[in-house]
Design an enzyme around this catalytic site. Structure first.
Site, PDB file in Angstrom:
ATOM      1  N   ASP A 147       0.821  -4.822   4.521  1.00 53.44           N
ATOM      2  CA  ASP A 147       0.005  -3.785   3.894  1.00 53.44           C
ATOM      3  C   ASP A 147      -1.456  -3.830   4.334  1.00 53.44           C
ATOM      4  OD1 ASP A 147       2.160  -2.747   2.479  1.00 53.44           O
ATOM      5  OD2 ASP A 147       1.843  -4.081   0.766  1.00 53.44           O
ATOM      6  N   ARG A 313       2.967   0.965  -6.759  1.00 56.55           N
ATOM      7  CA  ARG A 313       2.538  -0.334  -6.243  1.00 56.55           C
ATOM      8  C   ARG A 313       1.045  -0.530  -6.446  1.00 56.55           C
ATOM      9  NH1 ARG A 313       2.350  -0.349  -0.164  1.00 56.55           N
ATOM     10  NH2 ARG A 313       0.097  -0.264  -0.434  1.00 56.55           N
TER      11      ARG A 313
END
Length: 346
Positions: A147, A313
């Site tokens: 990420d 998320r």
């Protein structure tokens, strides 16, 4: 009690690399000083199930919203060791999700993925981005990545709750960067330890233009990170490149850089002993360590089915710039060997 930090920017460095781990470890729950036997966490009905020898653990009988700070600190250590930890049958509200994430650090705001109204820290992974061509959505879903590794201070933990799942498919695969390092020859390991990768958010710059959503901060397009990274909690070495954002290797020719990255990307995709594949059920929470894992969403379901896969998320801003410590770093292989010897001596 967790201690708030004034550090909020995803790009602003905290301090010089050598001092970061020492100065910032006590600010949040990150696994420092946690019980290595996880005795506070693993009690009563709580059951630990390791999904592979290398990566992935499911904790059963746990409601993460009810855990105290000592237990959460042990979860942080477990995540740092096992890469990704799963909890089924959780029902976190958005506010609970944010509060949970903030226990581990400041929360990242994605540059081009706006969250639900009033929740800018939440990213909503789904079957695709509205307004994008289907093939582009499928390409995005099929890309191994860590990420937002293009940020100067890249994330530590990500915490995803998948709220809706398709009838079949939609799995996620994680790969263990510690194991990926260990599977390389010593000669190549030592060479990679001398190298610097260039990570770029150019794809999100282009996505911003396609969607018309202006980025919330200037997206870095040439951030330097070590190819081998030390995790400050485990002190283990991990391979730290990914097909999503690592575009080149500094100081190599274009041909050398492309050839080496092609090899490493293929190594990530094909080293199955370093991977775990997770089949989601609704309201499962996954917590993973971005410092030592990569992941990919499996593209085997219909993106056209609105809402067939939907999650929320939060991502924790790291407490340190990625760094490699050549003196104090160890490997997962060495850690496991030491533990075997310790068990035999009991």
């Amino acid at each position: 009690m967790t201690i708030a930090s004034g550090f909020t920017s995803a790009q602003e460095p905290i301090a010089e690399t050598k001092s970061i781990a020492k100065v910032s470890r006590g600010q949040y729950l990150n696994g420092t000083n946690a019980d290595p036997e996880f005795k506070t966490l693993l009690h009563g009905d709580t059951k630990r199930v390791d999904l592979t020898p290398s990566i992935g653990t499911e904790l059963k009988g746990v409601q993460i919203a009810d855990l105290n700070d000592a237990q959460l600190n042990e979860i942080a250590l477990l995540v740092a060791e096992r890469g990704v930890v799963f909890f089924r049958d959780q029902e976190l509200s958005r506010d609970q999700h944010l509060d949970f994430g903030r226990k581990f650090g400041s929360l990242h705001i994605h540059p081009v993925a706006p969250g639900p109204e009033g929740y800018p820290e939440i990213v909503c992974p789904s079957g695709g981005v509205k307004g994008l061509p289907t093939e582009l959505n499928k390409t995005r879903a099929d890309t191994w990545h860590t990420d937002v590794s293009f940020d100067v201070v890249s994330p530590s933990f990500s915490i995803l709750q998948l709220r809706k799942v398709p009838p079949t498919g939609g799995d996620t695969i994680w790969a263990n960067g510690y194991s990926l390092y260990d599977e390389l020859s010593p000669v190549l390991q030592h060479f990679l330890e001398t190298l610097t990768g260039i990570h770029s958010g150019e794809g999100f710059v282009n996505l911003s233009k396609l969607t018309g959503v202006p980025p919330v901060y200037e997206i870095p397009v040439a951030t330097e990170h070590p190819v081998i990274r030390t995790n400050p909690i485990t002190n283990q070495k991990a391979l730290y490149v990914n097909p999503g954002f690592t575009k080149s290797i500094k100081n190599l020719t274009a041909v050398e850089s492309d050839t080496l990255l092609d090899f490493l990307f293929n190594h990530i995709k094909t080293t199955t002993k370093a991977q775990v594949r997770w089949s989601w059920t609704a309201n499962t929470v996954a917590i993973w360590d971005n410092r030592s894992t990569l992941h990919v969403a499996v593209n085997d379901y219909e993106h056209e089915e609105a809402g067939s896969r939907y999650g929320e998320r939060v991502t924790v801003v790291g407490a340190e710039r990625p760094y490699f410590d050549p003196i104090n770093s160890t490997t997962e292989k060495e850690v496991k060997a030491k533990r075997r010897i310790e068990k035999q001596s009991i």
